[in-house]
Design a protein around this motif. Sequence first.
Motif, PDB file in Angstrom:
ATOM      1  N   MET A 229      16.480   5.251 -15.208  1.00 25.25           N
ATOM      2  CA  MET A 229      15.433   4.273 -14.999  1.00 25.25           C
ATOM      3  C   MET A 229      14.176   4.140 -15.542  1.00 25.25           C
ATOM      4  SD  MET A 229      15.513   5.666 -10.788  1.00 25.25           S
ATOM      5  CE  MET A 229      16.821   6.774 -11.145  1.00 25.25           C
ATOM      6  N   ALA A 230      13.665   3.462 -15.328  1.00 25.04           N
ATOM      7  CA  ALA A 230      12.296   2.979 -16.242  1.00 25.04           C
ATOM      8  C   ALA A 230      11.602   2.955 -15.580  1.00 25.04           C
ATOM      9  CB  ALA A 230      12.332   1.164 -17.241  1.00 25.04           C
ATOM     10  N   VAL A 231      10.268   3.765 -15.891  1.00 23.16           N
ATOM     11  CA  VAL A 231       8.933   3.561 -14.946  1.00 23.16           C
ATOM     12  C   VAL A 231       8.273   2.772 -15.649  1.00 23.16           C
ATOM     13  CG1 VAL A 231       6.975   5.003 -15.025  1.00 23.16           C
ATOM     14  CG2 VAL A 231       9.184   6.175 -14.811  1.00 23.16           C
ATOM     15  N   ALA A 232       8.162   1.669 -14.844  1.00 21.29           N
ATOM     16  CA  ALA A 232       7.777   0.175 -14.674  1.00 21.29           C
ATOM     17  C   ALA A 232       5.822   0.362 -14.341  1.00 21.29           C
ATOM     18  CB  ALA A 232       8.458  -0.718 -13.589  1.00 21.29           C
ATOM     19  N   LYS A 233       5.728   0.564 -13.786  1.00 21.06           N
ATOM     20  CA  LYS A 233       4.235   0.755 -13.653  1.00 21.06           C
ATOM     21  C   LYS A 233       3.377   1.795 -12.287  1.00 21.06           C
ATOM     22  CE  LYS A 233       4.079  -3.221 -10.207  1.00 21.06           C
ATOM     23  NZ  LYS A 233       3.148  -2.355  -9.178  1.00 21.06           N
ATOM     24  N   PRO A 234       2.397   2.223 -12.129  1.00 22.93           N
ATOM     25  CA  PRO A 234       2.450   3.272 -10.966  1.00 22.93           C
ATOM     26  C   PRO A 234       1.914   2.170  -9.874  1.00 22.93           C
ATOM     27  CG  PRO A 234       0.612   2.973 -12.998  1.00 22.93           C
ATOM     28  CD  PRO A 234       1.688   2.195 -13.078  1.00 22.93           C
ATOM     29  N   CYS A 235       2.726   2.961  -9.026  1.00 19.88           N
ATOM     30  CA  CYS A 235       1.869   2.153  -7.463  1.00 19.88           C
ATOM     31  C   CYS A 235       1.015   1.810  -6.806  1.00 19.88           C
ATOM     32  CB  CYS A 235       3.447   3.088  -6.616  1.00 19.88           C
ATOM     33  SG  CYS A 235       3.866   2.161  -5.494  1.00 19.88           S
ATOM     34  N   SER A 236       1.156   0.722  -6.388  1.00 20.21           N
ATOM     35  CA  SER A 236      -0.853   0.561  -5.846  1.00 20.21           C
ATOM     36  C   SER A 236       0.184   0.475  -4.730  1.00 20.21           C
ATOM     37  CB  SER A 236      -1.509  -0.428  -6.075  1.00 20.21           C
ATOM     38  OG  SER A 236      -0.197  -1.972  -5.651  1.00 20.21           O
ATOM     39  N   ARG A 237      -1.323   1.202  -3.386  1.00 14.10           N
ATOM     40  CA  ARG A 237      -0.604   1.579  -1.932  1.00 14.10           C
ATOM     41  C   ARG A 237      -1.864   0.500  -1.336  1.00 14.10           C
ATOM     42  NH1 ARG A 237       3.380   4.145  -1.371  1.00 14.10           N
ATOM     43  NH2 ARG A 237       3.741   4.941  -3.015  1.00 14.10           N
ATOM     44  N   CYS A 238      -0.897  -0.076  -0.072  1.00 18.75           N
ATOM     45  CA  CYS A 238      -2.209  -0.669   0.934  1.00 18.75           C
ATOM     46  C   CYS A 238      -2.153   0.125   2.206  1.00 18.75           C
ATOM     47  CB  CYS A 238      -0.697  -1.628   1.464  1.00 18.75           C
ATOM     48  SG  CYS A 238       0.663  -0.929   2.153  1.00 18.75           S
ATOM     49  N   LYS A 239      -2.551  -0.771   2.774  1.00 18.00           N
ATOM     50  CA  LYS A 239      -3.182  -0.439   4.044  1.00 18.00           C
ATOM     51  C   LYS A 239      -2.525   0.619   4.970  1.00 18.00           C
ATOM     52  CE  LYS A 239      -7.312  -1.000   3.550  1.00 18.00           C
ATOM     53  NZ  LYS A 239      -8.504  -0.286   3.630  1.00 18.00           N
ATOM     54  N   VAL A 240      -0.669   0.651   4.729  1.00 12.01           N
ATOM     55  CA  VAL A 240      -0.010   1.798   5.296  1.00 12.01           C
ATOM     56  C   VAL A 240      -0.611   3.105   5.329  1.00 12.01           C
ATOM     57  CG1 VAL A 240       2.871   1.664   6.254  1.00 12.01           C
ATOM     58  CG2 VAL A 240       2.184  -0.204   5.703  1.00 12.01           C
ATOM     59  N   PRO A 241      -0.536   4.247   4.173  1.00  9.68           N
ATOM     60  CA  PRO A 241      -0.865   5.367   4.797  1.00  9.68           C
ATOM     61  C   PRO A 241      -2.285   5.624   5.191  1.00  9.68           C
ATOM     62  CG  PRO A 241      -0.370   3.945   2.342  1.00  9.68           C
ATOM     63  CD  PRO A 241      -0.138   3.147   3.431  1.00  9.68           C
ATOM     64  N   THR A 242      -2.749   4.751   5.702  1.00 11.07           N
ATOM     65  CA  THR A 242      -4.096   5.090   6.222  1.00 11.07           C
ATOM     66  C   THR A 242      -3.509   4.862   8.120  1.00 11.07           C
ATOM     67  OG1 THR A 242      -4.734   2.546   6.595  1.00 11.07           O
ATOM     68  CG2 THR A 242      -5.342   3.840   4.936  1.00 11.07           C
ATOM     69  N   THR A 243      -1.911   5.131   8.613  1.00 12.09           N
ATOM     70  CA  THR A 243      -1.796   4.541   9.642  1.00 12.09           C
ATOM     71  C   THR A 243      -0.517   5.478   9.979  1.00 12.09           C
ATOM     72  OG1 THR A 243      -1.933   1.734   9.511  1.00 12.09           O
ATOM     73  CG2 THR A 243      -0.143   2.802  11.282  1.00 12.09           C
ATOM     74  N   ASP A 244      -0.936   6.128  11.695  1.00 12.33           N
ATOM     75  CA  ASP A 244      -0.263   7.428  11.302  1.00 12.33           C
ATOM     76  C   ASP A 244       0.825   7.068  12.221  1.00 12.33           C
ATOM     77  OD1 ASP A 244       0.970   9.564  13.315  1.00 12.33           O
ATOM     78  OD2 ASP A 244      -0.189  10.780  13.275  1.00 12.33           O
ATOM     79  N   GLN A 245       2.301   6.857  12.021  1.00 13.50           N
ATOM     80  CA  GLN A 245       3.839   6.805  12.133  1.00 13.50           C
ATOM     81  C   GLN A 245       4.023   7.317  13.359  1.00 13.50           C
ATOM     82  OE1 GLN A 245       3.901   7.623   8.509  1.00 13.50           O
ATOM     83  NE2 GLN A 245       3.430   5.145   8.278  1.00 13.50           N
ATOM     84  N   GLU A 246       4.011   8.403  13.876  1.00 12.52           N
ATOM     85  CA  GLU A 246       3.698   8.439  15.220  1.00 12.52           C
ATOM     86  C   GLU A 246       3.252   7.771  16.025  1.00 12.52           C
ATOM     87  OE1 GLU A 246       3.799  12.691  15.806  1.00 12.52           O
ATOM     88  OE2 GLU A 246       5.122  12.912  13.639  1.00 12.52           O
TER      89      GLU A 246
END
Length: 125
Positions: free
Chosen positions: A51-68
Amino acid sequence: LADLNGKLSTATPPSSPLPMDRFRPNIVVDDVTCPFAEDTWTRIRIGDQEMAVAKPCSRCKVPTTDQETGERSAENEPTKTLSTYRSKAHVKAPCGDKVDVFFGQNVCHFSPGGVVKVKDEVRAR
């Protein structure tokens, strides 16, 4: 993630450690020698898939949400802490806005049909 969780534990106010699933990764590489080593990778091979590393992954607001619980962080974590050291300027991202934060990498495989399995060796360059 360990690096981020260490920073979250000393944030004001302190935040609990986050599980990896907050970031919804497809592949997690462990036993890496330094935090964010993937920032320096241009290619990786996992199993028989290159695989080629294309770019850093920008993050949306989902990581601020507790999945539980479905509740969002009142302190906007982990985005608030990531913005102190993982912004576009910090990671020299070729894309995204100056307010974006980056965690992980986006990769593209070279050939269809390759197989990646849990515990496969990862080779990066």
